[in-house]
Design a protein around this motif. Structure first.
Motif, short mmCIF file in Angstrom:
data_model
loop_
_atom_site.label_atom_id
_atom_site.label_comp_id
_atom_site.label_asym_id
_atom_site.label_seq_id
_atom_site.Cartn_x
_atom_site.Cartn_y
_atom_site.Cartn_z
N ASP A 113 26.82 -41.88 29.96
CA ASP A 113 27.30 -41.14 28.80
C ASP A 113 27.67 -39.73 29.22
OD1 ASP A 113 24.72 -42.58 26.73
OD2 ASP A 113 26.74 -43.28 27.12
N PHE A 114 28.78 -39.24 28.71
CA PHE A 114 29.22 -37.88 28.98
C PHE A 114 29.45 -37.16 27.66
CE2 PHE A 114 30.43 -40.20 32.73
CZ PHE A 114 30.11 -39.33 33.75
N LYS A 115 29.08 -35.93 27.62
CA LYS A 115 29.35 -35.09 26.46
C LYS A 115 30.24 -33.95 26.91
CE LYS A 115 24.98 -36.13 24.26
NZ LYS A 115 23.71 -35.61 23.74
N MET A 134 33.54 -28.22 30.15
CA MET A 134 32.43 -28.54 31.01
C MET A 134 31.80 -29.84 30.54
SD MET A 134 29.13 -26.19 31.65
CE MET A 134 27.64 -26.90 32.16
N CYS A 135 31.64 -30.78 31.43
CA CYS A 135 31.02 -32.06 31.10
C CYS A 135 29.58 -32.06 31.59
CB CYS A 135 31.76 -33.21 31.75
SG CYS A 135 33.35 -33.52 31.01
N VAL A 136 28.71 -32.57 30.75
CA VAL A 136 27.31 -32.71 31.11
C VAL A 136 27.04 -34.19 31.31
CG1 VAL A 136 24.95 -32.31 30.36
CG2 VAL A 136 26.75 -30.69 29.73
N LYS A 137 26.62 -34.56 32.49
CA LYS A 137 26.39 -35.96 32.82
C LYS A 137 24.96 -36.33 32.46
CE LYS A 137 26.97 -39.12 36.68
NZ LYS A 137 27.29 -39.21 38.09
N THR A 138 24.81 -37.28 31.56
CA THR A 138 23.48 -37.75 31.18
C THR A 138 23.43 -39.26 31.41
OG1 THR A 138 24.22 -38.03 28.91
CG2 THR A 138 23.13 -35.95 29.45
N PRO A 139 22.98 -39.71 32.57
CA PRO A 139 22.94 -41.14 32.82
C PRO A 139 21.92 -41.85 31.94
CG PRO A 139 21.92 -39.95 34.61
CD PRO A 139 22.49 -38.93 33.67
N THR A 140 22.31 -42.98 31.45
CA THR A 140 21.45 -43.77 30.58
C THR A 140 21.51 -45.21 31.05
OG1 THR A 140 22.03 -42.32 28.75
CG2 THR A 140 21.01 -44.41 28.19
N ILE A 141 20.38 -45.86 31.10
CA ILE A 141 20.33 -47.27 31.45
C ILE A 141 20.00 -48.04 30.18
CG2 ILE A 141 19.18 -49.03 32.81
CD1 ILE A 141 18.71 -46.95 34.95
N ARG A 142 20.86 -48.99 29.84
CA ARG A 142 20.65 -49.77 28.63
C ARG A 142 20.73 -51.25 28.96
NH1 ARG A 142 24.95 -46.69 24.78
NH2 ARG A 142 23.87 -44.70 24.67
N MET A 143 20.06 -52.05 28.17
CA MET A 143 20.15 -53.49 28.31
C MET A 143 20.65 -54.06 27.00
SD MET A 143 17.27 -56.21 29.53
CE MET A 143 16.25 -56.07 28.10
N LEU A 144 21.68 -54.88 27.06
CA LEU A 144 22.26 -55.46 25.86
C LEU A 144 21.33 -56.55 25.34
CD1 LEU A 144 24.67 -55.59 23.98
CD2 LEU A 144 25.69 -57.25 25.52
N VAL A 145 20.92 -56.41 24.09
CA VAL A 145 20.01 -57.37 23.49
C VAL A 145 20.76 -58.37 22.64
CG1 VAL A 145 18.05 -57.66 21.95
CG2 VAL A 145 18.11 -55.75 23.52
N GLY A 146 21.77 -57.93 21.90
CA GLY A 146 22.54 -58.83 21.05
C GLY A 146 22.24 -58.56 19.59
N ASP A 147 22.53 -59.52 18.75
CA ASP A 147 22.29 -59.35 17.32
C ASP A 147 20.80 -59.25 17.04
OD1 ASP A 147 24.88 -59.30 16.64
OD2 ASP A 147 24.93 -61.26 15.67
#
Length: 116
Positions: free
Chosen positions: A35-37, A1-14
């Protein structure tokens, strides 16, 4: 069973001199990551691990074949998948499409090598 957990991220860099990219959560993100678990049993997890190891084995064999035989092309690596499936019983258990995908990934690495 997969649990869908949407996540919004912004790439910042170093950040702070680190070598890995840092992510911050934002409303106006430049990238969306889903992301899926997966909840698996021990048997399923071992089957997934075995499939990953077999795919890596095929990819490495394709790379070695390319290094040993000058003038090897993309379709030669695809033909090698069939030979590997006949020679190694664990490789035969892997789906033929997955074997071909491993060979294509190896060819992608080779073509990337020539581009740089």
């Amino acid at each position: 069973m997969c649990v869908k957990t949407p996540t919004i991220r912004m790439l910042v860099g170093d950040v702070y001199g680190t070598s890995f990219p840092a992510y911050c959560y934002a409303e106006h993100a430049s990238m969306i990551v889903l992301d899926f678990k997966a909840r698996t049993s021990k048997h399923q997890a071992s089957a997934i691990d075995e499939a990953i190891r077999t795919a890596q084995f095929i990819r490495n064999k394709c790379l070695r074949f390319w290094m040993d035989h000058k003038g090897t092309g993309k379709y030669d690596l695809n033909k090698l998948c069939r030979v590997l499936a006949n020679d190694f019983p664990f490789a035969k258990q892997l789906n033929s499409m997955a074997r071909q995908a491993s060979a294509e990934r190896a060819w992608s690495s080779i073509s990337h090598f020539y581009e740089n």
